[in-house]
Write an enzyme that holds these catalytic residues in place. Structure first.
Site, PDB file in Angstrom:
ATOM      1  N   ALA A  72       0.866  -1.194   0.000  1.00 35.03           N
ATOM      2  CA  ALA A  72       0.000   0.000   0.000  1.00 35.03           C
ATOM      3  C   ALA A  72       0.896   1.235   0.000  1.00 35.03           C
ATOM      4  O   ALA A  72       0.802   2.110   0.859  1.00 35.03           O
ATOM      5  CB  ALA A  72      -0.968  -0.009   1.184  1.00 35.03           C
ATOM      6  N   HIS A  77       7.175   5.700   1.516  1.00 41.21           N
ATOM      7  CA  HIS A  77       7.940   4.511   1.105  1.00 41.21           C
ATOM      8  C   HIS A  77       8.891   4.856  -0.040  1.00 41.21           C
ATOM      9  O   HIS A  77      10.032   4.403  -0.080  1.00 41.21           O
ATOM     10  CB  HIS A  77       6.994   3.403   0.625  1.00 41.21           C
ATOM     11  CG  HIS A  77       6.041   2.892   1.656  1.00 41.21           C
ATOM     12  ND1 HIS A  77       4.691   3.151   1.607  1.00 41.21           N
ATOM     13  CD2 HIS A  77       6.235   2.134   2.765  1.00 41.21           C
ATOM     14  CE1 HIS A  77       4.086   2.549   2.636  1.00 41.21           C
ATOM     15  NE2 HIS A  77       5.000   1.942   3.357  1.00 41.21           N
ATOM     16  N   GLN A 101       2.581  -9.573  13.383  1.00 44.81           N
ATOM     17  CA  GLN A 101       2.746  -8.295  14.077  1.00 44.81           C
ATOM     18  C   GLN A 101       1.427  -7.562  14.299  1.00 44.81           C
ATOM     19  O   GLN A 101       1.402  -6.468  14.835  1.00 44.81           O
ATOM     20  CB  GLN A 101       3.757  -7.402  13.353  1.00 44.81           C
ATOM     21  CG  GLN A 101       3.260  -6.739  12.090  1.00 44.81           C
ATOM     22  CD  GLN A 101       4.352  -5.906  11.441  1.00 44.81           C
ATOM     23  OE1 GLN A 101       5.362  -6.431  10.995  1.00 44.81           O
ATOM     24  NE2 GLN A 101       4.139  -4.596  11.395  1.00 44.81           N
ATOM     25  N   LYS A 191       8.805   7.781  10.853  1.00 44.17           N
ATOM     26  CA  LYS A 191       7.364   7.726  11.125  1.00 44.17           C
ATOM     27  C   LYS A 191       7.048   6.682  12.199  1.00 44.17           C
ATOM     28  O   LYS A 191       6.184   6.872  13.039  1.00 44.17           O
ATOM     29  CB  LYS A 191       6.649   7.413   9.807  1.00 44.17           C
ATOM     30  CG  LYS A 191       5.265   6.857   9.904  1.00 44.17           C
ATOM     31  CD  LYS A 191       4.265   7.949  10.108  1.00 44.17           C
ATOM     32  CE  LYS A 191       2.835   7.497  10.013  1.00 44.17           C
ATOM     33  NZ  LYS A 191       2.527   6.170  10.469  1.00 44.17           N
ATOM     34  N   GLN A 195       9.521   1.604  16.351  1.00 43.25           N
ATOM     35  CA  GLN A 195       9.923   0.438  15.554  1.00 43.25           C
ATOM     36  C   GLN A 195      11.402   0.533  15.192  1.00 43.25           C
ATOM     37  O   GLN A 195      12.125  -0.465  15.205  1.00 43.25           O
ATOM     38  CB  GLN A 195       9.067   0.357  14.288  1.00 43.25           C
ATOM     39  CG  GLN A 195       9.512  -0.696  13.299  1.00 43.25           C
ATOM     40  CD  GLN A 195       8.493  -0.893  12.204  1.00 43.25           C
ATOM     41  OE1 GLN A 195       7.588  -1.688  12.327  1.00 43.25           O
ATOM     42  NE2 GLN A 195       8.642  -0.171  11.103  1.00 43.25           N
ATOM     43  N   ARG A 229      -2.656   3.792   6.126  1.00 40.27           N
ATOM     44  CA  ARG A 229      -3.967   3.823   6.784  1.00 40.27           C
ATOM     45  C   ARG A 229      -4.771   5.066   6.416  1.00 40.27           C
ATOM     46  O   ARG A 229      -5.996   5.074   6.603  1.00 40.27           O
ATOM     47  CB  ARG A 229      -3.800   3.787   8.302  1.00 40.27           C
ATOM     48  CG  ARG A 229      -3.322   2.443   8.789  1.00 40.27           C
ATOM     49  CD  ARG A 229      -2.746   2.551  10.168  1.00 40.27           C
ATOM     50  NE  ARG A 229      -1.991   1.350  10.474  1.00 40.27           N
ATOM     51  CZ  ARG A 229      -2.339   0.450  11.377  1.00 40.27           C
ATOM     52  NH1 ARG A 229      -3.414   0.623  12.081  1.00 40.27           N
ATOM     53  NH2 ARG A 229      -1.610  -0.607  11.574  1.00 40.27           N
TER      54      ARG A 229
HETATM   55  P1  AMP Z   1       4.960  -0.043   6.409  1.00 31.62           P
HETATM   56  O1  AMP Z   1       4.663  -0.467   5.019  1.00 31.62           O
HETATM   57  O2  AMP Z   1       3.908   0.778   7.037  1.00 31.62           O
HETATM   58  O3  AMP Z   1       5.426  -1.195   7.262  1.00 31.62           O
HETATM   59  O4  AMP Z   1       6.208   0.924   6.305  1.00 31.62           O
HETATM   60  C1  AMP Z   1       7.399   0.517   5.684  1.00 31.62           C
HETATM   61  C2  AMP Z   1       8.472   1.503   6.003  1.00 31.62           C
HETATM   62  O5  AMP Z   1       8.091   2.783   5.502  1.00 31.62           O
HETATM   63  C3  AMP Z   1       8.702   1.667   7.510  1.00 31.62           C
HETATM   64  O6  AMP Z   1      10.093   1.756   7.750  1.00 31.62           O
HETATM   65  C4  AMP Z   1       8.000   2.957   7.806  1.00 31.62           C
HETATM   66  O7  AMP Z   1       8.520   3.640   8.929  1.00 31.62           O
HETATM   67  C5  AMP Z   1       8.250   3.738   6.547  1.00 31.62           C
HETATM   68  N1  AMP Z   1       7.281   4.818   6.396  1.00 31.62           N
HETATM   69  C6  AMP Z   1       5.928   4.733   6.520  1.00 31.62           C
HETATM   70  N2  AMP Z   1       5.358   5.940   6.370  1.00 31.62           N
HETATM   71  C7  AMP Z   1       6.368   6.816   6.155  1.00 31.62           C
HETATM   72  C8  AMP Z   1       6.422   8.226   5.932  1.00 31.62           C
HETATM   73  N3  AMP Z   1       5.325   8.964   5.909  1.00 31.62           N
HETATM   74  N4  AMP Z   1       7.638   8.790   5.748  1.00 31.62           N
HETATM   75  C9  AMP Z   1       8.766   8.033   5.780  1.00 31.62           C
HETATM   76  N5  AMP Z   1       8.784   6.711   5.979  1.00 31.62           N
HETATM   77  C10 AMP Z   1       7.596   6.105   6.166  1.00 31.62           C
END
Ligand code: AMP
Length: 321
Positions: A72, A77, A101, A191, A195, A229
Site C-alpha cells: 500500500a 515509502h 505483528q 514515522k 519500531q 492507513r
Molecule cells: P509499512 O509499510 O507501514 O510497514 O512501512 C514501511 C516503512 O516505511 C517503515 O520503515 C516505515 O517507517 C516507513 N514509512 C511509513 N510511512 C512513512 C512516511 N510517511 N515517511 C517516511 N517513511 C515512512
C-alpha cells in the site's frame, strides 16, 4: 539463460499472479529475451531464488540496500527507496503484510492491499528487486513456537503497551528478512520511531552487520504524515487528521524546560477538538522512550502520539531538539 527471478510479465511462470499487470508478447524465447531487456525490475516470490541471485551479486562486490514494507505504498515509502538507491548498487524492497505483528486480527484483515499499483510505483522509481513472499515462505514452520526477543522497556511503553506482541512480530519478520537478504544497508522510516529503536535493538542482539538508516517522515501538504492507513479515512476524518501533526508542532513550539504536563494537556485538547480518541501523547527520551516529566532542556526528546480517528489508528512523532 533464464533469469532466476520472476520478471514482471513473465507469463510462462504460472504462479506469477502479476502476469496480467504487464503483458509481454510471448512468441519465443528470443523475443522474450529482447523484451526483458527493457524491464529493469525483478520480482522474487521464493527466498531460495532471491538468495541465489544475491549470492552472485555479492560476489561481484555490489552493495545491497533493503527497504522492508507492507505494501500500500505512498510517497513515504518511495522516499526510502530513493534514499536506498542513492546509497546502494541494488535496492531490494520487500512487500509482506506480516500476520504475526498484528495484535488485532481485524486490523490485519483491513490492511489495504494495492499490489499492482505498488509494483508500478516501485518500477517507476527504479527499484531493482521486489521480494513478495508468501506467509509460508517466511514462516515455513507456521506461527507456533516463534522465538522471542528481550526488548527491554521498549516493549512496555507506548506502542508496546497498546499493541502487545506487536514488536515481537516485527522482530520475528525482520530477523528472517535480514537473515535472508543480508543487506549492507537497511532503510526504515522515522514515522515508526519506536519500531526503529526496536529494530536497532534486534540488530544489536543478533549482531547483524548492517548500516541502519532512519529516513525522516514524509508528510502531506497540510502536515499529516503519509500512511497506508490514511486511505481508510473518510473526507471529514481526513480533515480532522491534521490535528495530530498540529499537536506535535504545538508541543515542539511550546515545550520549555521544566514540567512537561501543561504542554501535553494543550496537545490533548487539540486532539479532542478534532474528535480523536487518544491512546497516548508522550514526551519521552529519544534514546529509549521513557517518559520525561521534567525536561532539563538538554536531554534528546521526542513527542509521540497514537490516536483513533473513527476506526483508523494513526501514529506520528516529532523530535524536539
Ligand atoms: P509499512 O509499510 O507501514 O510497514 O512501512 C514501511 C516503512 O516505511 C517503515 O520503515 C516505515 O517507517 C516507513 N514509512 C511509513 N510511512 C512513512 C512516511 N510517511 N515517511 C517516511 N517513511 C515512512
Amino acid at each position: 539463460m533464464l533469469p532466476l527471478g520472476r520478471r514482471i510479465g513473465d507469463q510462462r511462470i504460472p504462479e506469477n499472479q502479476f502476469a496480467k499487470v504487464r503483458l509481454i508478447p510471448q512468441k519465443g524465447l528470443a523475443e522474450w529475451s529482447a523484451n526483458v531487456k527493457t524491464l529493469k525490475m525483478i520480482l522474487f516470490k521464493r527466498s531460495a531464488d532471491l538468495r541465489l541471485w544475491l549470492l552472485e551479486r555479492k560476489k561481484q562486490g555490489l552493495k545491497i540496500g533493503f527497504v522492508p514494507t507492507m505494501g500500500a505504498l505512498h510517497e513515504g515509502h518511495i522516499q526510502l527507496i530513493k534514499t536506498c538507491r542513492s546509497l546502494s548498487d541494488i535496492c531490494i524492497c520487500s512487500i509482506f503484510v506480516n500476520p504475526v505483528q498484528f495484535n488485532n486480527p481485524a486490523d490485519f484483515e483491513k490492511y489495504p492491499v494495492s499490489i499492482e499499483k505498488d509494483i508500478e510505483m516501485l518500477e517507476k522509481v527504479g527499484t531493482e528487486v521486489v521480494f513478495l513472499p508468501s506467509v509460508q515462505e517466511i514462516y515455513p514452520q507456521g506461527k507456533n513456537g516463534l522465538e522471542t526477543y528481550d526488548l527491554g522497556g521498549l516493549e512496555r511503553v507506548l506502542e508496546g503497551r497498546y499493541r502487545p506482541g506487536h514488536f515481537q512480530g516485527v522482530c520475528q519478520v525482520m530477523s528472517r528478512l535480514l537473515g535472508l537478504i543480508q543487506p549492507n544497508d537497511l532503510f526504515m522510516g522515522q514515522k515508526d520511531y519506536q519500531q526503529c529503536l526496536v529494530v536497532q535493538r534486534l540488530i544489536q542482539i543478533l549482531q547483524i552487520p548492517v548500516n541502519f538508516h532512519i529516513v525522516p517522515t514524509i508528510r502531506e501538504a497540510d502536515g499529516l504524515a503519509q500512511s497506508s492507513r490514511n486511505r481508510r479515512l473518510t473526507a471529514d476524518q481526513r480533515k480532522n487528521a491534521v490535528a495530530i501533526s498540529e499537536a506535535l508542532n504545538e508541543i515542539h513550539g511550546k515545550l520549555v524546560s521544566g514540567n512537561a504536563a501543561p504542554v501535553l494537556e494543550l496537545a490533548r485538547e487539540r486532539l479532542e477538538e478534532a474528535h480523536f480518541k487518544t491512546d497516548y501523547i508522550s514526551i519521552a527520551r529519544a534514546s529509549d522512550l521513557q517518559p520525561i516529566e521534567n525536561w532539563d532542556g538538554k536531554e534528546k526528546a521526542v513527542a509521540l502520539i497514537a490516536a483513533f480517528q473513527g476506526e483508523v489508528r494513526l501514529i506520528d512523532n516529532m523530535l524536539l531538539n
